[in-house]
Structure formats: structure tokens, C-alpha cells
Design an enzyme around this catalytic site. Sequence first.
Site, PDB file in Angstrom:
ATOM      1  N   GLU A 156       0.818  -1.211   0.000  1.00  9.69           N
ATOM      2  CA  GLU A 156       0.000   0.000   0.000  1.00  9.69           C
ATOM      3  C   GLU A 156       0.852   1.262   0.000  1.00  9.69           C
ATOM      4  OE1 GLU A 156      -2.778  -0.666   3.231  1.00  9.69           O
ATOM      5  OE2 GLU A 156      -3.855  -2.153   2.009  1.00  9.69           O
ATOM      6  N   GLU A 184      -1.872  -9.929  -6.422  1.00 10.58           N
ATOM      7  CA  GLU A 184      -1.851 -10.593  -7.733  1.00 10.58           C
ATOM      8  C   GLU A 184      -0.960  -9.820  -8.709  1.00 10.58           C
ATOM      9  OE1 GLU A 184      -4.400  -9.692  -5.882  1.00 10.58           O
ATOM     10  OE2 GLU A 184      -6.167 -10.955  -6.198  1.00 10.58           O
TER      11      GLU A 184
HETATM   12  N1  THU Z   1      -6.159  -6.586  -2.341  1.00  6.89           N
HETATM   13  C1  THU Z   1      -5.317  -7.453  -2.973  1.00  6.89           C
HETATM   14  O1  THU Z   1      -4.091  -7.392  -2.833  1.00  6.89           O
HETATM   15  N2  THU Z   1      -5.865  -8.406  -3.758  1.00  6.89           N
HETATM   16  C2  THU Z   1      -7.196  -8.635  -3.881  1.00  6.89           C
HETATM   17  O2  THU Z   1      -7.582  -9.553  -4.588  1.00  6.89           O
HETATM   18  C3  THU Z   1      -8.154  -7.795  -3.160  1.00  6.89           C
HETATM   19  C4  THU Z   1      -7.593  -6.596  -2.490  1.00  6.89           C
HETATM   20  C5  THU Z   1      -5.563  -5.581  -1.442  1.00  6.89           C
HETATM   21  C6  THU Z   1      -5.532  -4.170  -1.956  1.00  6.89           C
HETATM   22  C7  THU Z   1      -5.439  -3.391  -0.649  1.00  6.89           C
HETATM   23  O3  THU Z   1      -4.070  -3.328  -0.253  1.00  6.89           O
HETATM   24  C8  THU Z   1      -6.192  -4.242   0.338  1.00  6.89           C
HETATM   25  O4  THU Z   1      -6.271  -5.538  -0.227  1.00  6.89           O
HETATM   26  C9  THU Z   1      -7.576  -3.739   0.665  1.00  6.89           C
HETATM   27  O5  THU Z   1      -8.292  -3.488  -0.506  1.00  6.89           O
END
Ligand code: THU
Length: 132
Positions: A43, A54
Site C-alpha cells: 500500500e 496478484e
Molecule cells: N487486495 C489485494 O491485494 N488483492 C485482492 O484480490 C483484493 C484486495 C488488497 C488491496 C489493498 O491493499 C487491500 O487488499 C484492501 O483493498
Amino acid sequence: MTEDLIAAATAVRLNAYTPYSRFKVGAALRSTSGHVHVGCNVENVAYPEGTCAEAGAIAAMVAGGDDRIAEIVVIADSPTPVPPCGGCRQKIAEFASPDVLVTLCTTDGERLQLTVADLLPGAFGADHMDRA
Ligand code: THU
């Protein structure tokens, strides 16, 4: 075979950088060459600049010289098996055939196995630009 990917995704998930959502996600994929590539969400204080697990695994695959996904696993501490976001579905579809298995997991051990076509039916692909 999926078990090794679940183990890899479980391990890399712990490295996720998630000070804002506190929601850690891990992803692991096997490329058609047989190599395993992993990714976690990273993030950013400017929230849209964050990247999904992913996307990280796909970037690692491409950086490693591979470009086709044979199988992919995603894991999070979610109440139900974590579904990839819309953007990640399109990113996966770029590098995977419609019949490729996608295993969605919870850290509690729940699993849901789908295909890329299940996740993104009617995907936009390069063939749609054939007249361009
Ligand atoms: N997130 C992912 O890394 N992959 C997903 O398939 C769904 C969401 C992450 C993005 C963000 O850092 C956090 O989960 C909350 O949305």
C-alpha cells in the site's frame, strides 16, 4: 500441486505492507515453465498507488522471464475466500488461458476453485482490436 502454491502464498502474505487497510493478501502463481512467483499487496499513503498481491506476483513472473500463468492462488484473512478485484481479474486474464484454475483461500482453510473465465466472463482481449 496446488498445495505448494497455497504454502507460498501463505508465506508471502506475511510480508504484505498494509498500514492503511491492515488487510494482508498473498498470491502465488506457477508459470507454464514450472517456476513459482509470489506477490503481496503493497500500500501507499496516496491510496490509489497501492498494488495488489496478484499484480505483484504477475510483475515477479514477468521480471523472472516468464509470461504465461498455469495456475494461481490468492489468500487473505477474509470471512470467505478472497476474490480478486476487477483490475486484477483483467491482469490475470492477460497472462492466463480462460481454463486456468484460480484458487481463492482464507487463512482458516476455506477454498474456492474457479477458472479465469469464471472470474472474468467475456473478457476483453487483443483479438477485439483486430480491426484497429
Ligand atoms: N487486495 C489485494 O491485494 N488483492 C485482492 O484480490 C483484493 C484486495 C488488497 C488491496 C489493498 O491493499 C487491500 O487488499 C484492501 O483493498
